[in-house]
Each structure stands twice: as C-alpha cells, then as structure tokens.
Write a protein that holds these residues in place. Structure first.
Motif, PDB file in Angstrom:
ATOM      1  N   ASP A 121       6.300  20.331   2.045  1.00  0.00           N
ATOM      2  CA  ASP A 121       7.642  20.000   2.532  1.00  0.00           C
ATOM      3  C   ASP A 121       7.614  19.529   3.980  1.00  0.00           C
ATOM      4  OD1 ASP A 121       9.182  20.283   0.317  1.00  0.00           O
ATOM      5  OD2 ASP A 121       9.834  22.317   0.728  1.00  0.00           O
ATOM      6  N   ALA A 122       6.771  20.177   4.783  1.00  0.00           N
ATOM      7  CA  ALA A 122       6.698  19.801   6.195  1.00  0.00           C
ATOM      8  C   ALA A 122       6.224  18.366   6.360  1.00  0.00           C
ATOM      9  CB  ALA A 122       5.770  20.755   6.943  1.00  0.00           C
ATOM     10  N   LEU A 123       5.363  17.910   5.454  1.00  0.00           N
ATOM     11  CA  LEU A 123       4.871  16.532   5.537  1.00  0.00           C
ATOM     12  C   LEU A 123       6.001  15.545   5.261  1.00  0.00           C
ATOM     13  CD1 LEU A 123       2.560  14.515   5.848  1.00  0.00           C
ATOM     14  CD2 LEU A 123       2.055  14.834   3.414  1.00  0.00           C
ATOM     15  N   ILE A 124       6.820  15.851   4.256  1.00  0.00           N
ATOM     16  CA  ILE A 124       7.951  14.968   3.958  1.00  0.00           C
ATOM     17  C   ILE A 124       8.872  14.862   5.167  1.00  0.00           C
ATOM     18  CG2 ILE A 124       9.992  14.660   2.510  1.00  0.00           C
ATOM     19  CD1 ILE A 124       8.496  16.047   0.251  1.00  0.00           C
ATOM     20  N   LEU A 170       5.927  16.944  -6.337  1.00  0.00           N
ATOM     21  CA  LEU A 170       4.583  16.491  -6.681  1.00  0.00           C
ATOM     22  C   LEU A 170       4.548  14.977  -6.624  1.00  0.00           C
ATOM     23  CD1 LEU A 170       3.876  18.717  -9.844  1.00  0.00           C
ATOM     24  CD2 LEU A 170       3.131  19.151  -7.490  1.00  0.00           C
ATOM     25  N   LEU A 171       3.476  14.436  -6.061  1.00  0.00           N
ATOM     26  CA  LEU A 171       3.275  12.987  -6.037  1.00  0.00           C
ATOM     27  C   LEU A 171       2.562  12.587  -7.322  1.00  0.00           C
ATOM     28  CD1 LEU A 171       3.714  10.554  -4.085  1.00  0.00           C
ATOM     29  CD2 LEU A 171       1.311  10.829  -3.421  1.00  0.00           C
ATOM     30  N   ARG A 172       3.100  11.590  -8.020  1.00  0.00           N
ATOM     31  CA  ARG A 172       2.573  11.181  -9.316  1.00  0.00           C
ATOM     32  C   ARG A 172       1.591  10.021  -9.147  1.00  0.00           C
ATOM     33  NH1 ARG A 172       5.350  12.170 -14.551  1.00  0.00           N
ATOM     34  NH2 ARG A 172       3.494  13.460 -14.575  1.00  0.00           N
ATOM     35  N   PRO A 173       0.620   9.876 -10.058  1.00  0.00           N
ATOM     36  CA  PRO A 173      -0.399   8.826  -9.897  1.00  0.00           C
ATOM     37  C   PRO A 173       0.145   7.418  -9.712  1.00  0.00           C
ATOM     38  CG  PRO A 173      -1.102  10.402 -11.560  1.00  0.00           C
ATOM     39  CD  PRO A 173       0.293  10.784 -11.184  1.00  0.00           C
ATOM     40  N   PRO A 174       1.202   6.964 -10.448  1.00  0.00           N
ATOM     41  CA  PRO A 174       1.659   5.584 -10.223  1.00  0.00           C
ATOM     42  C   PRO A 174       2.101   5.299  -8.804  1.00  0.00           C
ATOM     43  CG  PRO A 174       2.569   6.452 -12.276  1.00  0.00           C
ATOM     44  CD  PRO A 174       1.927   7.601 -11.572  1.00  0.00           C
ATOM     45  N   ALA A 175       2.396   6.340  -8.018  1.00  0.00           N
ATOM     46  CA  ALA A 175       2.782   6.102  -6.628  1.00  0.00           C
ATOM     47  C   ALA A 175       1.663   5.434  -5.844  1.00  0.00           C
ATOM     48  CB  ALA A 175       3.164   7.426  -5.961  1.00  0.00           C
ATOM     49  N   ALA A 176       0.408   5.633  -6.274  1.00  0.00           N
ATOM     50  CA  ALA A 176      -0.724   5.080  -5.533  1.00  0.00           C
ATOM     51  C   ALA A 176      -0.780   3.561  -5.596  1.00  0.00           C
ATOM     52  CB  ALA A 176      -2.034   5.673  -6.058  1.00  0.00           C
ATOM     53  N   ARG A 177      -0.023   2.946  -6.502  1.00  0.00           N
ATOM     54  CA  ARG A 177      -0.018   1.477  -6.509  1.00  0.00           C
ATOM     55  C   ARG A 177       0.708   0.939  -5.281  1.00  0.00           C
ATOM     56  NH1 ARG A 177       3.742  -1.657  -8.871  1.00  0.00           N
ATOM     57  NH2 ARG A 177       2.095  -2.783  -9.972  1.00  0.00           N
ATOM     58  N   TYR A 178       1.422   1.811  -4.560  1.00  0.00           N
ATOM     59  CA  TYR A 178       2.072   1.417  -3.313  1.00  0.00           C
ATOM     60  C   TYR A 178       1.309   1.922  -2.095  1.00  0.00           C
ATOM     61  CZ  TYR A 178       5.919   0.248  -6.396  1.00  0.00           C
ATOM     62  OH  TYR A 178       6.677  -0.302  -7.400  1.00  0.00           O
ATOM     63  N   ALA A 179       0.021   2.178  -2.273  1.00  0.00           N
ATOM     64  CA  ALA A 179      -0.794   2.601  -1.138  1.00  0.00           C
ATOM     65  C   ALA A 179      -0.797   1.509  -0.078  1.00  0.00           C
ATOM     66  CB  ALA A 179      -2.221   2.887  -1.594  1.00  0.00           C
ATOM     67  N   PRO A 180      -0.825   1.891   1.184  1.00  0.00           N
ATOM     68  CA  PRO A 180      -0.800   0.866   2.237  1.00  0.00           C
ATOM     69  C   PRO A 180      -2.082   0.046   2.244  1.00  0.00           C
ATOM     70  CG  PRO A 180      -1.200   3.036   3.175  1.00  0.00           C
ATOM     71  CD  PRO A 180      -0.872   3.256   1.726  1.00  0.00           C
ATOM     72  N   ALA A 181      -1.907  -1.234   2.447  1.00  0.00           N
ATOM     73  CA  ALA A 181      -3.071  -2.102   2.605  1.00  0.00           C
ATOM     74  C   ALA A 181      -3.709  -1.814   3.963  1.00  0.00           C
ATOM     75  CB  ALA A 181      -2.646  -3.566   2.511  1.00  0.00           C
ATOM     76  N   PRO A 182      -5.036  -2.030   4.096  1.00  0.00           N
ATOM     77  CA  PRO A 182      -5.682  -1.794   5.400  1.00  0.00           C
ATOM     78  C   PRO A 182      -5.023  -2.623   6.486  1.00  0.00           C
ATOM     79  CG  PRO A 182      -7.318  -2.106   3.674  1.00  0.00           C
ATOM     80  CD  PRO A 182      -5.994  -2.438   3.056  1.00  0.00           C
ATOM     81  N   ASP A 183      -4.736  -2.000   7.596  1.00  0.00           N
ATOM     82  CA  ASP A 183      -4.068  -2.650   8.727  1.00  0.00           C
ATOM     83  C   ASP A 183      -5.056  -2.716   9.885  1.00  0.00           C
ATOM     84  OD1 ASP A 183      -2.398  -3.690  10.575  1.00  0.00           O
ATOM     85  OD2 ASP A 183      -0.850  -2.134  10.419  1.00  0.00           O
ATOM     86  N   LEU A 184      -5.548  -3.937  10.169  1.00  0.00           N
ATOM     87  CA  LEU A 184      -6.539  -4.094  11.220  1.00  0.00           C
ATOM     88  C   LEU A 184      -5.924  -3.999  12.607  1.00  0.00           C
ATOM     89  CD1 LEU A 184      -8.632  -7.015   9.680  1.00  0.00           C
ATOM     90  CD2 LEU A 184      -8.992  -4.546   9.471  1.00  0.00           C
ATOM     91  N   GLN A 225       3.006   6.304   2.835  1.00  0.00           N
ATOM     92  CA  GLN A 225       2.380   7.260   3.748  1.00  0.00           C
ATOM     93  C   GLN A 225       2.036   8.571   3.053  1.00  0.00           C
ATOM     94  OE1 GLN A 225       4.319   7.518   7.647  1.00  0.00           O
ATOM     95  NE2 GLN A 225       5.198   5.484   7.311  1.00  0.00           N
ATOM     96  N   LEU A 226       2.842   8.966   2.063  1.00  0.00           N
ATOM     97  CA  LEU A 226       2.489  10.144   1.272  1.00  0.00           C
ATOM     98  C   LEU A 226       1.190   9.914   0.513  1.00  0.00           C
ATOM     99  CD1 LEU A 226       5.957  11.215  -0.211  1.00  0.00           C
ATOM    100  CD2 LEU A 226       4.588  12.467   1.470  1.00  0.00           C
ATOM    101  N   VAL A 227       1.039   8.731  -0.062  1.00  0.00           N
ATOM    102  CA  VAL A 227      -0.206   8.416  -0.778  1.00  0.00           C
ATOM    103  C   VAL A 227      -1.387   8.481   0.171  1.00  0.00           C
ATOM    104  CG1 VAL A 227      -1.459   6.588  -1.972  1.00  0.00           C
ATOM    105  CG2 VAL A 227       0.931   7.035  -2.554  1.00  0.00           C
ATOM    106  N   GLU A 228      -1.231   7.918   1.350  1.00  0.00           N
ATOM    107  CA  GLU A 228      -2.335   7.896   2.307  1.00  0.00           C
ATOM    108  C   GLU A 228      -2.713   9.309   2.742  1.00  0.00           C
ATOM    109  OE1 GLU A 228      -3.668   5.140   6.084  1.00  0.00           O
ATOM    110  OE2 GLU A 228      -1.554   5.648   5.836  1.00  0.00           O
ATOM    111  N   GLU A 229      -1.750  10.215   2.782  1.00  0.00           N
ATOM    112  CA  GLU A 229      -2.011  11.564   3.264  1.00  0.00           C
ATOM    113  C   GLU A 229      -2.584  12.494   2.195  1.00  0.00           C
ATOM    114  OE1 GLU A 229      -1.856  12.874   6.177  1.00  0.00           O
ATOM    115  OE2 GLU A 229      -0.752  11.434   7.397  1.00  0.00           O
ATOM    116  N   VAL A 230      -2.097  12.423   0.957  1.00  0.00           N
ATOM    117  CA  VAL A 230      -2.424  13.486   0.004  1.00  0.00           C
ATOM    118  C   VAL A 230      -3.175  13.037  -1.244  1.00  0.00           C
ATOM    119  CG1 VAL A 230      -0.373  14.757   0.757  1.00  0.00           C
ATOM    120  CG2 VAL A 230      -0.246  13.341  -1.296  1.00  0.00           C
ATOM    121  N   ARG A 231      -3.373  11.750  -1.462  1.00  0.00           N
ATOM    122  CA  ARG A 231      -4.033  11.368  -2.716  1.00  0.00           C
ATOM    123  C   ARG A 231      -5.490  11.825  -2.703  1.00  0.00           C
ATOM    124  NH1 ARG A 231      -5.090   4.831  -2.741  1.00  0.00           N
ATOM    125  NH2 ARG A 231      -6.158   4.647  -0.744  1.00  0.00           N
ATOM    126  N   PRO A 232      -6.059  12.081  -3.882  1.00  0.00           N
ATOM    127  CA  PRO A 232      -7.466  12.512  -3.956  1.00  0.00           C
ATOM    128  C   PRO A 232      -8.391  11.448  -3.396  1.00  0.00           C
ATOM    129  CG  PRO A 232      -6.332  12.869  -6.034  1.00  0.00           C
ATOM    130  CD  PRO A 232      -5.420  12.045  -5.200  1.00  0.00           C
TER     131      PRO A 232
END
Length: 580
Positions: free
Chosen positions: A492-495, A542-556, A471-478
């Motif tokens: 911090d508030a997001l966490i 700080l969120l690091r780039p490898p975290a994006a490999r755990y990005a959520p898959a699209p949920d229909l 969920q962090l990746v979904e919220e803040v990644r570029p």
C-alpha cells in the motif's frame, strides 16, 4: 420497399413520431426480444396497440380526474422484474453490478489497446516485450470543469454519430468531444467490391458488441442498416461463436449477451454525469421497467410514480436514484425526452409531465426472466453458465485478458487445447489482434474503439493510471529467472508513494491535488476495470501479469523526479534488471 427505406435511415412523421413509428410497440414490429410476461399480456398486436392508445387518451388528457388510487390502475407490474427490483435493493454495490450484467446484458466489450508485440507464446507477460506508449512528462494544463473522465465517450466507440436525429443531443446524452473522432465507416470507401461485405460485417459485429441495443433513430443509427443487411450472417456467427441471440426488427437490433459471473467489474453509469449506479438506482430501474413493459405510449409521470409506490411500497422512489433510472431509460430510448429543465438533474418532477413510452424497447431490455432463479446469486450464476468452449470465447470477446489460472478445470483444458484456433476465430470475426503468453490470452484492439475503458487513453486520469501501472511493474514484477506466472502483491505504501510522485511531477486537476484519496480511488478503479490489478480479501491489491505489457521502455535520458513520496531508488544493477 418500406423496410428498405427505414433501413437506410429515412425519417418519417406518423402519429407524432419522428422515426415513422405509430404506437407503443410500433407498426410492423417484429416479436420482442424477450416477452417478459406470458402470451396473454402485451404481445404488440393491433388490438394491444389500440388499447394502449385508448389508455393514453384516458390517462393523460388534460384535466383527468384520476386520484392516487386511480393513478395506478391499468399499470400492473411484471412479476419477474418486480422480484428483480427487490433483489437489487437488497444487494451490495458489487453484487448489484453483477446482477445488472446478468439480467440486462447491456455492457460493452472491454479490450486493452496498443498493438500486440511478437513473442514466444511460452514467455510470461512479466518478461515479454513491452507495448509501452510514452506518457507526456510535461505538466498537463489544467482545464476548467475538473477531470476529463478516462471512460470513453460513446461516440468514440466503433460507431458513428447518427444523422437520423438532427439537432442538439438529448438532455441525458453525453456531449460530443471537440475533436475529430475515428469514423469506421470511412474505411468502406476504400474497399473493393469483394472486400466490402466482409468490412461491413465486421463493423456491424463490433457495433453490436459495443452497443447491444441499437435503434434505427438512436445515436448509432448510421450502423443500423449494416446490421439489417447482414442480420442472417451476424445471427449465425454470434450464435455459433458466443451463444448470443441476435434479434433484428424494423426499428431496433438487440444482441442478448450473457452474464459474466460474479466480480465482473461492470456497472451502469449515469449517461450524462458518469456517476455509478447504486443498488437503489438499479432497483428503481427494474421497478420502472416492470411497469413500462405494458404501459400506454403516453403516460403521465405522476401516474408512473403512483404505480411504482403501489407495486412496491417498500421501494419508495428516491429522487436521485429515480433520476438515474429515468436517465438510463431515456438513453436506451425506452422513454422519450425528459424534462427540459437543465437545473433538474433528477428528471421530471411535475406530475403532469407526459412521458413517451416505447414498450417494444422496454421489453427488449431484459435478457432473461428472473423468475427462473431462486435468488440474485443464482441468477448471476445461471446467466454465466455455458459449455467450456462458449464460456471461454465469451470471456475472450468481452474482457481484456483471459488467464488460465482464473478458469475452472474444464475451461482451462479447452483453452490449452484450442489456444491458437479459439482466439483466432474471434480475432478474425471482430478485427482484433491476438496476444498469447504463458499465463493466457488477450485479444487487443489497437484502435481503442471496442472498449468502454481505454488505456492508453486521453485525459488526466488515464495518463495518471498509465504512469502508476508502469511504475508498479518496474518496482514489483519478478526478475528474469524468477518464477513469474502469477499475481504479485503491491505494498500500500508503494501505491501512495508513486501517486504522490505523479501528483508532484504532472499537472493534475485541482480536485486531485486537494484530494489524493480520490486520485488513488479513481486510478485503482480504472486499472481494476481493465484487469491489470485485483483486490484481495484483506483490501490490498495484486498486480496481474498483463500489466507488464505496459512496462516502461528504457529511458536513456530520464527526467529527474522529486521522489519525495517513493521508497529509495534501487541500485543501478537492480534497476537495469527490472527494465530488462
């Protein structure tokens, strides 16, 4: 013939030992991995073994009359380890962890799970394919006893449970989980005669990288014959690729790992409880080792305490810290079974309790003499020094991901020049998969065996941490098209908001429902240990780039959330852009 029998795990009884050994340093013992002292103090010779036996008779006989002064006689501390104990005592918690990594090197490799997804190596992790493993959305049943730790049980690593020591596990051994665990040795049954040596070597290499000290009668004794059988090949490969020294004797194998430098996020934990070591615990561990490297095979606990007080009066034994140190020494088999009283978590308290000491293993624990360094920081720096190729390969073999931005210029240049060949050689050696991205390289272990932390993993904490990072990746990644090869700040508030939603929507142990601070601390600690987030000097993350490999898959068909703790849901267009 004798070595062959021991290599296959044959059990003998000699002089009271179940593994056939006869003295403090053992019969037929090879040279110790590290002679902490000079050549004049305890080399494991026959005369040394004889004097140890005499000391054992004098020191622990029933009714011995040695008083406080006499108790410390005959136990002189190793000066280098004594110095190390004082460095531990004066260190901060993080520095003490790094100092332990540098001086003992008894840490496991750590790799991310989930198979590598094919992608252009020039693509950023932020915008590359996901390796998402869905987390169950239903509430998880709460179990008695609270949290099931995300830290993997030792038996789940790339080794098998030993048959060399029948009966119940040791007092400080973590209990086996009530489920069938993967047994890497089973794959040998399906190999042809041509493939068998290669499979055996890979299993042995993974075992050593996960457990740098393997004994012939310990919990991983079933893998010890493979190490002995292929010791020459393993010695050459570890030296060539990683600059590690491997010593294999009749009774133990020791892979001498290098340090990982400051901020390595590695620490010792109590073998039974998982509680992290404190600087005081590390200090007691080093102080006890300083005396045990030349101790008799049979040593009264009271005599050890008196010797510790005499050697370092300013490091008075603290019962919890000393208990953790003794538990670690028992886990490494430097000490035999401790007190049988399960209500005594601090270890034996009766001064008459007799400890069984293995001097050979005590001398194998340190990987570098502290006397060469000027300070704790100097030792941490020296232990991580290596030429660029070796240094980068060590990081690839031991850490979840290597980002070019984290490397000094010379190491960054080597990684850029050998971006394909360097990781490929290690992946072949250790049975890992290579994932190349614009920011760096990760060697992945889809079996989730060659790691002491697992994500995805079992247990409440691991699932909560996976939900948080996705969920962090979904919220803040570029967004696609935006520059995105660096770390991204996390409010911090997001966490806090996301963890509140996770606590509402998923079953959590009572501990976490009552203490959201503990949930935040433990989840962030797990993600930090896996290199997916990193702290800043201002105590933010700080969120690091490898975290994006755990990005959520699209949920229909998304499951509705209360959203009570999160910021407002972004507009549909933005949400779809983030998921792209």
């Amino acid at each position: 013939m004798e070595q062959q029998e021991y290599a296959v795990g044959a059990t003998r009884v000699a002089a009271g030992r179940t593994d056939g050994r006869t003295g403090g340093a053992g019969r037929g013992t090879a040279a110790a991995v590290l002679a902490v002292r000079g050549s004049g103090s305890g080399s494991g010779s026959d005369s040394d073994s004889g004097s140890a036996a005499e000391a054992a008779v004098d020191g622990v006989a029933e009714g011995s009359a040695d008083g406080p002064q006499g108790a410390a006689e005959g136990l002189s501390p190793d000066p280098g380890l004594l110095r190390l104990a004082h460095w531990f005592a004066a260190a901060t918690p993080g520095t003490a962890d790094d100092l332990c990594t540098a001086s003992f090197g008894l840490y496991s490799a750590r790799h991310l799970g989930a198979a590598a997804e094919p992608a252009d190596p020039a693509v950023s992790w932020w915008h590359g394919p996901t390796a998402h493993a869905a987390v169950p959305r239903a509430r998880e049943a709460r179990t008695e006893g609270g949290l099931r730790r995300a830290r993997r049980d030792a038996a789940a690593l790339p080794v098998v449970r030993s048959g060399a020591k029948p009966g119940r596990p040791g007092r400080h051994r973590r209990q086996e989980l009530g489920r069938e665990l993967p047994d890497p040795l089973r794959e040998l049954q399906d190999r042809s005669a041509e493939e068998l040596p290669e499979a055996e070597r890979r299993i042995a290499a993974r075992l050593l990288l996960a457990h740098p000290l393997v004994t012939a009668s310990g919990p991983h004794a079933d893998g010890f014959p493979l190490i002995r059988r292929h010791r020459d090949w393993l010695t050459e490969r570890f030296d060539t690729l990683l600059g590690y020294r491997l010593t294999v004797g009749p009774w133990h194998a020791r892979l001498c790992k290098a340090g990982l430098g400051p901020g390595a996020v590695r620490r010792l934990e109590h073998p039974a409880t998982g509680a992290p070591f404190t600087p005081a615990g590390y200090a007691q561990l080093a102080l006890a080792l300083a005396l045990l490297v030349d101790a008799p095979e049979q040593l009264r606990y009271g005599r050890l305490l008196e010797a510790m007080r005499a050697a370092a009066p300013d490091l008075a034994p603290d019962p919890p810290a000393l208990g953790m140190a003794l538990a670690a020494l028992a886990e490494w088999q430097v000490l035999g079974e401790l007190s049988a009283d399960p209500a005594d978590p601090a270890g034996p308290v009766d001064p008459a309790f007799v400890l069984t000491v293995d001097r050979e293993l005590a001398r194998a624990v340190p990987v570098g003499p502290p006397g060469l360094a000027d300070s704790a920081a100097d030792l941490i720096r020296r232990a991580a020094e290596a030429e660029p190729a070796t240094a980068v390969r060590r990081l690839l073999a031991e850490t979840p991901a290597v980002l070019a931005a984290d490397l000094p210029e010379d190491r960054r240049a080597w990684l850029a020049e050998h971006r394909l060949s360097g990781p490929a050689a290690l992946a072949e050696f250790l049975g890992l998969e290579t994932e190349l991205r614009a920011e760096g390289v990760a060697l992945l272990d889809p079996a989730a065996e060659l790691t002491d932390l697992a994500l995805p993993g079992t247990g409440t904490l691991a699932q909560a941490a996976l939900l948080l990072v996705e969920q962090l990746v979904e919220e803040v990644r570029p967004l696609p098209g935006e520059p995105g090869e660096g770390d991204v700040p996390i409010p911090d508030a997001l966490i806090d908001g996301l963890l509140g939603d996770i606590a509402d929507d998923h079953g959590l142990p009572t501990r976490y429902l009552a203490d959201r601070t503990a949930l935040r601390r433990d989840a962030l600690d797990l993600l930090h240990g896996l290199g997916l987030i990193t702290p800043t000097p201002r105590t933010t993350w700080l969120l690091r780039p490898p975290a994006a490999r755990y990005a959520p898959a699209p949920d229909l068909h998304p499951t509705p959330s209360t959203g009570r703790h999160s910021r407002p849901t972004p507009p549909p267009a933005t949400r779809e852009g983030l998921r792209a």
